[in-house]
Design a protein around this motif. Structure first.
Motif, short mmCIF file in Angstrom:
data_model
loop_
_atom_site.label_atom_id
_atom_site.label_comp_id
_atom_site.label_asym_id
_atom_site.label_seq_id
_atom_site.Cartn_x
_atom_site.Cartn_y
_atom_site.Cartn_z
N VAL A 152 -4.26 1.12 7.34
CA VAL A 152 -4.12 -0.06 6.54
C VAL A 152 -3.19 -1.22 7.08
CG1 VAL A 152 -2.10 0.61 5.07
CG2 VAL A 152 -3.68 -1.03 4.19
N HIS A 153 -3.79 -2.42 7.27
CA HIS A 153 -2.75 -3.54 7.88
C HIS A 153 -1.64 -3.82 7.09
CE1 HIS A 153 -1.72 -7.41 9.37
NE2 HIS A 153 -2.33 -7.10 10.45
N VAL A 154 -0.42 -4.08 7.54
CA VAL A 154 0.69 -4.06 6.94
C VAL A 154 0.55 -5.34 5.88
CG1 VAL A 154 2.49 -3.07 8.25
CG2 VAL A 154 1.70 -5.64 8.64
N ASP A 155 -0.27 -6.42 6.16
CA ASP A 155 -0.51 -7.30 5.12
C ASP A 155 -1.24 -7.19 3.91
OD1 ASP A 155 1.14 -9.12 7.13
OD2 ASP A 155 -0.64 -10.22 7.70
N ALA A 156 -2.32 -6.23 4.21
CA ALA A 156 -3.09 -5.58 2.96
C ALA A 156 -2.17 -4.88 2.36
CB ALA A 156 -4.18 -5.16 3.53
N ALA A 157 -1.52 -4.14 2.94
CA ALA A 157 -0.34 -3.20 2.19
C ALA A 157 0.65 -4.16 1.25
CB ALA A 157 0.40 -2.34 3.18
N ALA A 158 1.13 -5.05 1.79
CA ALA A 158 1.95 -5.97 1.10
C ALA A 158 1.16 -6.60 -0.14
CB ALA A 158 2.78 -7.03 2.00
N LEU A 159 0.14 -7.21 0.15
CA LEU A 159 -0.68 -7.81 -0.84
C LEU A 159 -0.85 -6.72 -2.17
CD1 LEU A 159 -2.32 -10.26 -2.05
CD2 LEU A 159 -4.25 -8.85 -1.12
N ALA A 160 -1.10 -5.45 -2.02
CA ALA A 160 -1.19 -4.34 -2.90
C ALA A 160 -0.05 -4.56 -3.81
CB ALA A 160 -1.39 -3.02 -2.62
N ALA A 161 1.27 -4.43 -3.20
CA ALA A 161 2.55 -4.20 -3.69
C ALA A 161 2.89 -5.61 -4.53
CB ALA A 161 3.85 -4.14 -2.72
N ALA A 162 2.55 -6.66 -3.91
CA ALA A 162 2.50 -7.92 -4.98
C ALA A 162 1.87 -8.10 -6.27
CB ALA A 162 2.36 -9.15 -4.09
N ASN A 163 0.61 -7.28 -5.97
CA ASN A 163 -0.36 -7.67 -7.09
C ASN A 163 0.06 -6.41 -8.03
OD1 ASN A 163 -2.00 -9.50 -5.65
ND2 ASN A 163 -3.67 -8.13 -5.34
N ALA A 164 0.71 -5.60 -7.66
CA ALA A 164 1.17 -4.54 -8.59
C ALA A 164 2.16 -4.93 -9.60
CB ALA A 164 1.45 -3.19 -7.76
N LEU A 165 2.90 -6.02 -9.28
CA LEU A 165 3.82 -6.64 -10.25
C LEU A 165 3.26 -6.89 -11.58
CD1 LEU A 165 5.81 -9.12 -7.80
CD2 LEU A 165 6.81 -6.96 -9.06
N SER A 166 2.00 -7.44 -11.48
CA SER A 166 1.39 -7.98 -12.75
C SER A 166 -0.03 -7.12 -13.11
CB SER A 166 1.28 -9.51 -12.76
OG SER A 166 0.51 -9.67 -11.78
N ARG A 167 -0.39 -6.44 -11.97
CA ARG A 167 -1.75 -5.80 -12.16
C ARG A 167 -1.52 -4.33 -12.12
NH1 ARG A 167 -6.28 -8.82 -8.77
NH2 ARG A 167 -7.41 -7.24 -10.01
N GLY A 168 -2.44 -3.42 -12.82
CA GLY A 168 -2.54 -2.14 -12.74
C GLY A 168 -1.70 -1.19 -13.64
#
Length: 239
Positions: A190-206
């Motif tokens: 996984v690219h680090v940017d895509a991994a970072a996006l998953a963490a950012a999205n998890a703040l309010s989703r999931g």
């Protein structure tokens, strides 16, 4: 949202911090070295120098921030596989998972934080045909995984004990600041940017729970993260 980001200066933290700031979040980023505080401030975070192994200092740092969520991106893997120091790096990283994660979870709980998002790994599954999903068992704690499996289990148990604990099981990283800066090395990846996006999205989703985060691969399914977290393996950060 006020976010306490542990490990803001790490491989994911350096990509995640500007992503969070751009989204309008107020980020407090931790570092163990005062020398790195300026770099965190330049990314838009408010730096705090604290050691995850100092439970009381960590509790005070989190409480002072009054965060809405805590993100755990702490690692200690300065040396790559194949180097003489790699075995020692694995031991230090295991200590962060086993001792540091419960300290961070306790600090979050004491501050009234419900959502704790943490970095785990997706290459811990027992062997079987087909793509691994989040409910598949981990590999036995033996051989090269003897120290890793118990450490990962300790991390995940501590995170999932919170009301809204989210574990992101990342595939092997590639991209800026990783051991594979020019492209995928080992798979699944996984690219680090895509991994970072998953963490950012998890703040309010999931929903609380475990999510695989990796590119399409015969050995790993990230369908859950795509569906519930909006994980996009093609995402790249523009700085």
């Amino acid at each position: 949202m006020r976010v306490f980001l542990a490990g803001a200066g790490g491989a994911i933290g350096r990509r995640l911090t500007p992503l969070l700031v751009k989204a309008g979040h107020q980020v407090t980023g931790t570092t163990r070295s005062a020398d790195k505080a300026g770099a965190l401030r330049a990314m838009g975070a408010e730096p705090v120098v604290v050691d995850v192994f100092d439970a009381e200092a960590l509790k005070r740092a989190v409480a002072a921030t009054k965060p809405d969520a805590v993100i755990h991106q702490l690692t200690d893997l300065a040396f790559a596989p194949g180097t003489p120091q790699y075995a020692e790096a694995l031991r230090r990283n295991a200590r962060i998972r086993i001792e540091g994660t419960p300290n961070l979870a306790a600090a979050a709980r004491a501050a009234g934080v419900r959502r704790l998002i943490a970095q785990s790994i997706a290459f811990i599954y027992a062997e079987r045909p087909g793509a691994r999903v989040e409910t598949d068992p981990m590999a036995p704690a033996e051989g090269v995984m003897a120290g890793t499996i118990p450490a990962v289990q300790a991390l995940e148990d501590a995170v999932l004990a919170l009301p809204e604990g989210i574990v992101l099981r990342y595939a092997y990283f590639y991209g800026p600041g990783t051991w594979s800066p020019d492209g995928p090395g080992r798979r699944p990846c996984v690219h680090v940017d895509a991994a970072a996006l998953a963490a950012a999205n998890a703040l309010s989703r999931g929903e609380p729970g475990v999510y695989n985060v990796g590119e399409d691969d015969p050995t790993l399914s990230s369908e859950k993260a795509r569906r519930l977290l909006g994980f996009d393996p093609d995402f790249r950060l523009t700085l």
